[in-house]
Design an enzyme around this catalytic site. Structure first.
Site, short mmCIF file in Angstrom:
data_model
loop_
_atom_site.label_atom_id
_atom_site.label_comp_id
_atom_site.label_asym_id
_atom_site.label_seq_id
_atom_site.Cartn_x
_atom_site.Cartn_y
_atom_site.Cartn_z
N HIS A 91 0.83 -1.20 0.00
CA HIS A 91 0.00 0.00 0.00
C HIS A 91 0.86 1.25 0.00
O HIS A 91 2.01 1.25 0.47
CB HIS A 91 -0.95 0.03 1.22
CG HIS A 91 -0.27 0.36 2.51
ND1 HIS A 91 -0.02 1.66 2.91
CD2 HIS A 91 0.20 -0.43 3.51
CE1 HIS A 91 0.58 1.66 4.09
NE2 HIS A 91 0.73 0.40 4.48
N CYS A 92 0.29 2.33 -0.52
CA CYS A 92 0.88 3.67 -0.39
C CYS A 92 -0.16 4.52 0.32
O CYS A 92 -0.89 4.01 1.18
CB CYS A 92 1.29 4.24 -1.74
SG CYS A 92 -0.03 4.37 -2.97
N TRP A 93 -0.24 5.80 0.03
CA TRP A 93 -1.19 6.66 0.74
C TRP A 93 -2.63 6.43 0.27
O TRP A 93 -3.52 6.16 1.06
CB TRP A 93 -0.80 8.13 0.59
CG TRP A 93 -1.85 9.12 1.02
CD1 TRP A 93 -2.38 10.10 0.28
CD2 TRP A 93 -2.50 9.21 2.30
NE1 TRP A 93 -3.33 10.81 0.99
CE2 TRP A 93 -3.42 10.27 2.24
CE3 TRP A 93 -2.40 8.48 3.48
CZ2 TRP A 93 -4.23 10.64 3.31
CZ3 TRP A 93 -3.22 8.84 4.57
CH2 TRP A 93 -4.11 9.92 4.46
N TYR A 120 -3.33 3.43 2.53
CA TYR A 120 -3.30 3.70 3.97
C TYR A 120 -4.49 4.55 4.37
O TYR A 120 -5.01 4.43 5.49
CB TYR A 120 -1.98 4.39 4.30
CG TYR A 120 -1.82 4.82 5.74
CD1 TYR A 120 -1.66 3.89 6.76
CD2 TYR A 120 -1.77 6.18 6.08
CE1 TYR A 120 -1.48 4.28 8.08
CE2 TYR A 120 -1.58 6.58 7.38
CZ TYR A 120 -1.44 5.63 8.38
OH TYR A 120 -1.27 6.03 9.69
#
Length: 344
Positions: A91-93, A120
Site C-alpha cells: 500500500h501507499c497513501w 493507507y
C-alpha cells in the site's frame, strides 16, 4: 491484483505488509507490522512534489522515474527479503501510483502482490470509524498509586477484554508518567495501535479500561471513544494512602532525581510554592516517600474533585490492600458477576 480493505484484513493474517510511502510518512503513522520500503524516500518525494507544483504532472513523473530507476534492484531485493512464499500486501497513501509502480517492479521479479485499494487512507478511515463503536466499557478508577494498570493486566490474564491505554501511549498519565519509558508515539500511531486492539474485541462483552483524562501525556484520545468512556460505569478502587505511597516509591524511586524534579516543576503552581519547595527539599535529600506524600496532597484533591462529577456512574466501590492484583481481579469479577445475575 487489487484488493479492498476487507480482503486486506483477512490476507494480512498470513502475508507480510509493505508500506511504500516515504520514511517520514511511515514514522508519522503506519499499520502495525508493516515493513517500510519507500518507492520514493524523503528527499525524492520532496523533489517530485516540487516538480509537480512548478512543472506539472508529466515532469514530476519523469523526475520520479529518474530518481527511482537506479534503486529498483535494491527495492526488489528488499521486497524479496520481506516476502513469505513470494507474496506481499502493498500500500501507499491512496492506493495510487507509488504502490502501483512497486507492484509492477515486484511482479517482474516473480513476486505476487496485492495492492490495497484506497491505500493507507482506507485503513485510517476504518480506524477513525472504530472509535465510535458501541463499546461496553467498565472504567477502573482510583487515586494515584492505586495500581489500576496492574489490576487491568490481571483482568486480562484472566481472559477479560482490556484496552491498556497507558501501554499504547507509552505514558502513565501524570506529569511523571513519561519517566523511564520509551518516547511516546505520534497521536496517529497511537490511534492505529488502539484500532488494532479494537479489532480483537467482542463488542457484546465488557471491555475494561482505565479512567484517563482526554490527554495521556502528549497524546489525545479519540473524542468519540472518550465520550463513551465518560458515560460508562465505573468500578472505584480504594487503596489506603500509605499503601499508595509505598507503591509509588517502588515505581518512581529508580527514576533520575533531576528528571523527576524537572517533571515536578511543571506543576509548581498547582502544588503551591510552599508545597513544591518542601517536595523539592525531600527529593534532594533522597526521601522519596516524603516527596510522594506532598505530591499526593495535590493529586488526591484533583481526583476527589473529578470524582464528584462521576458519582452517578460508580457501580462498585472496592477496597484493595495493594498486594495481590490477581486475587483482587478475581474479586472484582465475582462482584460484577453477582450483580449481573441480580440485574438479569
Amino acid at each position: 491484483m487489487t484488493i479492498d480493505i476487507t480482503d486486506f484484513f483477512e490476507l494480512r493474517n498470513r502475508l507480510p505488509v509493505v508500506d511504500v510511502r516515504s520514511e517520514k510518512e511511515y514514522a508519522e503513522g503506519h499499520i502495525r507490522g508493516a515493513a517500510n520500503i519507500p518507492i520514493l524516500n524523503n528527499a525524492e518525494r520532496v523533489a517530485v512534489g516540487t516538480d509537480y507544483k512548478q512543472k506539472g504532472q508529466l515532469e514530476a513523473i519523469k523526475t520520479g522515474f529518474r530518481l527511482v530507476g537506479p534503486r529498483i534492484i535494491d527495492i526488489v531485493n528488499e521486497a524479496e527479503s520481506v516476502a513469505r512464499e513470494r507474496e506481499l500486501l502493498v500500500h501507499c497513501w491512496r492506493g495510487g501510483m507509488r504502490s502501483g509502480n512497486f507492484c509492477h517492479f515486484a511482479d517482474m521479479a516473480r513476486l505476487r502482490t496485492y495492492q490495497l485499494k484506497g491505500g493507507y487512507k482506507a485503513y485510517r478511515q476504518k480506524a477513525l470509524e472504530s472509535f465510535g463503536l458501541p463499546f461496553r466499557f467498565m472504567v477502573v478508577s482510583g487515586n494515584t498509586g492505586s495500581g489500576k494498570t496492574e489490576i487491568l493486566r490481571a483482568l486480562a490474564a484472566k481472559g477479560e477484554q482490556v484496552i491498556d491505554l497507558e501501554k499504547l501511549a507509552s505514558h502513565k498519565g501524570s506529569v511523571f508518567g513519561g519517566l523511564m519509558l520509551p518516547p511516546q508515539p505520534t497521536t496517529e500511531q497511537f490511534q492505529n495501535e488502539l484500532f488494532e486492539e479494537i479489532l480483537k474485541l467482542d463488542l457484546s462483552r465488557t471491555i475494561w479500561i482505565e479512567d484517563e483524562s482526554i490527554a495521556v501525556g502528549k497524546i489525545f484520545l479519540p473524542e468519540a471513544l472518550w465520550r463513551t468512556m465518560s458515560a460508562s460505569s465505573i468500578v472505584e478502587v480504594e487503596v489506603a494512602k500509605d499503601v499508595r505511597v509505598g507503591r509509588l516509591v517502588n515505581e518512581y524511586g529508580p527514576a533520575d532525581k533531576m528528571q523527576f524534579l524537572a517533571a515536578m516543576e511543571k506543576i509548581t503552581k498547582k502544588l503551591g510554592g510552599q508545597h513544591f519547595n518542601t517536595a523539592r527539599e525531600k527529593l534532594l535529600q533522597g526521601d522519596m516517600a516524603a516527596t510522594i506524600e506532598v505530591l499526593l496532597a495535590y493529586y488526591d484533591k484533583a481526583y476527589t474533585n473529578g470524582m464528584d462529577k462521576k458519582q452517578k456512574r460508580i457501580q462498585y466501590k472496592m477496597s484493595w490492600d495493594g498486594k495481590d492484583a490477581s486475587e483482587f481481579a478475581a474479586e472484582i469479577l465475582s462482584v460484577a458477576g453477582k450483580a449481573a445475575v441480580i440485574k438479569g
